[in-house]
Structure formats: structure tokens, C-alpha cells
Scaffold this active site. Structure first.
Site: not given
Length: 392
Positions: A18, A20-24, A44, A109, A133, A208
Site C-alpha cells: 500500500g 500512500s505517496g509518503g516516505v514510509d 488507495m 479505517c 509503511g 486523511c
């Protein structure tokens, strides 16, 4: 959904991350690819942005996730779980706030979307596992149950097991948590070393679907204001509120009741919500006795293992994220648990979750329904059960 909880050789194991567009999640995907897994990503979309606002960042996040996927050399799928999010998470979120409680939608969620809808969808894509992440870990039980234990992440400042406590052991067993073994600075170092666009991206905060909006402004779009009085414990009216749902236990900011000369300069805090009278009870001083609870009653508990370790047991608990573990005694009762803390706890909030731990193992948790203070009568629900138990 039966599955060996111990991954086969990475080269023969397909994992969908998954992203998310984040660093983790970026580093989670890279770590798995580096370890030899067959890795694909999935972005997602859990919130419908067609609401006329400028606050959602899904398009930017998708672009970042795609850039990282390209850098790693993996395919990125996209899927919308907005309908599932609305039905299983957001409607409950509104219902809880309208009832005067303070819910944590991120927990629901995770349970209903990220580790149910996403996992089920990933299986249709041929995944053996999903990965996220999250800063947490899992340990397969290897007892034939197909379950795994949920463990705290190794970084105590980032451990996210609190938010995953409602996910079943079967679904935890189908999930890999690569960054749970790392500390955050190391994750950012890897991302920068790999040249990921996400390496210095700010961690997402808040819920979110709210983004950077003021929370009260967002809530007013869905729940009408219900003004009422703010009172002291002795009934003195000291101000007005626009709705109990806009306030939470222990809150200091946003009460608008400063400058009351007759009460001195000590700051005011929300101590209680009187739902029947639509009154907010406020007290002065961060350590006012009315801000502290000796115990609580929860609703139904999600046990990661599927059942509690015993009918009565000692463990540690958190009533909010990043709170130090608190010693307590837990008693299983009809429809939930009773928790008695060794030390009175500040700002225990109905609607939030109490989560239980034994060592590094997260046992599960439930939503806080009622609290009681020292020298205060037990909730009627507990008095009834106590009277029944006194005959034995």
C-alpha cells in the site's frame, strides 16, 4: 483465507505494498524489492475529493507514489475504496460525534479498509501478502491457526500498533511491515539515498479526509451546530459552546472563556460533557481532580488473537496514541471490559480506544464507553455485574 504465515522464499512470494505517496511506504516497497520479493504497489483512494474543497492532496500523493514506483522499478496499481470508507468508517465517525463522543477514524479505517478491503483486493491480484509503511511488527504463531501476533515497532517514538489493534491476527499474518524494524531517521536516510521524491516529505497528520482544514469547520459541513452553555462543576455559567461534538475531554484551546476576573488566571479545561443538558463542564488547572479517571468500561474488544488471555489479568494499556504504557487490571465483562488503573489517568475520553499490551505484544483493544473517578460510584453496568458476582 488459509495461508502459511511464514513467507516462502522471497523470489516466489508476491507482495503488494500500500503506497500512500509518503516516505514510509516508499521505503517499505524498496526494502521488500531489495530483499528479492516480487513487489507491486497499490495507491488507495479512500476519499471522494469532488467536494469543492482544495484540501485533499490525493493527486499529489499519487504522483509521488508513481515516481517512487518508477524509481524502484515496480508496477503501481490504483484502486478506489471510497464507498467502503464512507459506509464503514465515515458514517460511524459522524454518528459518534453526533452522540457527543470523540472517535478515532484511523483505527476503523485500518480495520475495515486498509486491512480488509485492500487485502481482499490484493488477493484478487494474486498477492501472497500485502505490506504497509506502518511502524509495527508481526510474529507468526506457527501453531496451525494462521494467525500472527501484533508487536510494537522498534522505534518507540513512531510505534503505530495502537492504530492497528483492531486488525485480526489472521490479517496481521498476511501483512509485512518492513519499516517496523527501523527507526524513522534511518527510513528517511534510505529514502534520500535512493533519491526518492518523498525523502523529505512531511509526515501526514490528522485525519486523511480533513487535510489542513480546521476540524470544526469540516465537522460543521455534516453536523449542525447545537449551541449550549459552558458551566463550572457547581453550575455557574461561564460561556457558550457551539456544539459538544466540537470539544474533547482535556481540551484547553478554543473554549473562548478567558478573562473571567472572578476566577483568576488559571486556564480552563473540558472535564465533562453533559449530553442530556447539552452542557460542557469546564474546570481550571491542568491537574484538576475532575480531569482524572480511576477506571473505564469499554465496548466490545477486538482481540488480535481472537480471545482475551484470561477473564481477569494484569497488563499495560494506552488510552491515547504515544501515551506511556499504564499499569492496570482488566476484567472481561458482558460486551466489553472493565479496566482499573494503578494510577488515575488524565483526560480519558469516551469514543477513543483503550489498547492493551503485554511486553511488546499488542493484545487488542476497544472503544471507551464510560469512565469513573476516585470516590465515584461505578457505572450502573458494573454495579449490576458486581451484585451478580457477589453470590458466588
Amino acid at each position: 483465507m488459509t495461508q502459511n504465515t511464514e513467507p516462502q522464499s522471497p523470489a516466489h512470494t508476491r507482495v503488494i505494498v500500500g503506497m500512500s505517496g509518503g516516505v514510509d511506504s516508499s521505503v517499505a516497497a524498496w526494502l521488500l524489492k531489495d530483499q528479492g520479493y516480487q513487489v507491486e504497489g497499490l495507491f488507495m483512494k479512500n476519499w471522494d475529493e469532488d467536494d469543492g474543497t482544495e484540501y485533499c492532496t490525493a493527486m499529489t500523493d499519487l504522483a509521488d507514489a508513481q515516481a517512487v514506483a518508477d524509481a524502484i522499478g515496480i508496477k503501481l496499481h490504483t484502486a478506489s475504496f471510497a464507498a467502503e470508507y464512507w459506509d464503514r468508517v465515515f458514517e460511524h465517525f459522524l454518528s459518534e460525534y453526533s452522540a457527543g463522543r470523540t472517535p478515532n477514524p484511523d483505527i476503523l479505517c485500518n480495520k475495515e479498509v486498509k486491512f480488509r478491503a485492500f487485502l481482499d483486493y490484493a488477493v484478487t491480484l494474486g498477492a501472497d501478502y500485502i505490506a504497509t509503511g506502518h511502524y509495527t511488527r508481526q510474529r507468526p504463531l506457527n501453531d496451525g491457526s494462521g494467525k500472527a501476533q501484533l508487536l510494537k515497532g522498534l522505534d518507540p517514538n513512531k510505534d503505530q500498533s495502537y492504530f492497528l489493534h483492531a486488525v485480526s491476527g489472521e490479517r496481521i499474518a498476511r501483512t509485512l511491515f518492513p519499516v517496523g524494524e527501523l527507526e524513522k531517521p534511518e527510513v528517511r536516510r534510505i529514502a534520500e539515498e535512493q533519491g526518492f521524491v518523498t525523502h523529505d516529505k512531511k509526515d501526514s497528520t490528522g485525519i486523511c479526509f480533513i487535510g489542513e482544514r480546521k476540524f470544526t469547520d469540516f465537522l460543521k459541513q455534516y453536523l449542525p451546530a447545537q449551541p449550549g452553555n459552558i458551566e463550572t462543576p457547581d453550575g455557574t455559567v461561564i460561556g457558550k459552546h457551539q456544539g459538544l461534538m466540537y470539544h474533547t475531554i482535556g481540551q484547553r484551546q478554543g473554549l473562548g472563556i478567558g478573562g473571567l476576573a472572578e476566577f483568576g488566571d488559571e486556564p480552563w479545561y473540558v472535564a465533562e460533557k453533559d449530553l442530556k443538558r447539552n452542557v460542557l463542564i469546564a474546570v481550571q488547572g491542568k491537574h484538576h481532580p475532575l480531569l482524572f479517571s480511576r477506571g473505564l468500561v469499554s465496548g466490545p474488544v477486538d482481540w488480535v488473537a481472537g480471545e482475551p488471555p484470561a477473564q481477569k489479568f494484569r497488563c499495560k494499556a494506552k488510552t491515547r496514541y504515544r501515551q506511556p504504557d499504564q499499569d492496570c487490571e482488566v476484567t472481561v465483562i458482558d460486551g466489553g471490559v472493565k479496566v482499573v488503573f494503578d494510577d488515575a489517568q488524565r483526560a480519558v475520553t469516551p469514543g477513543q480506544s483503550v489498547v492493551f499490551y503485554q511486553g511488546e505484544v499488542c493484545l487488542g483493544g476497544g472503544v471507551i464507553e464510560q469512565t469513573w473517578r476516585d470516590n465515584e460510584a461505578l457505572p450502573a453496568r458494573l454495579e449490576h455485574q458486581a451484585s451478580e458476582g457477589s453470590d458466588t
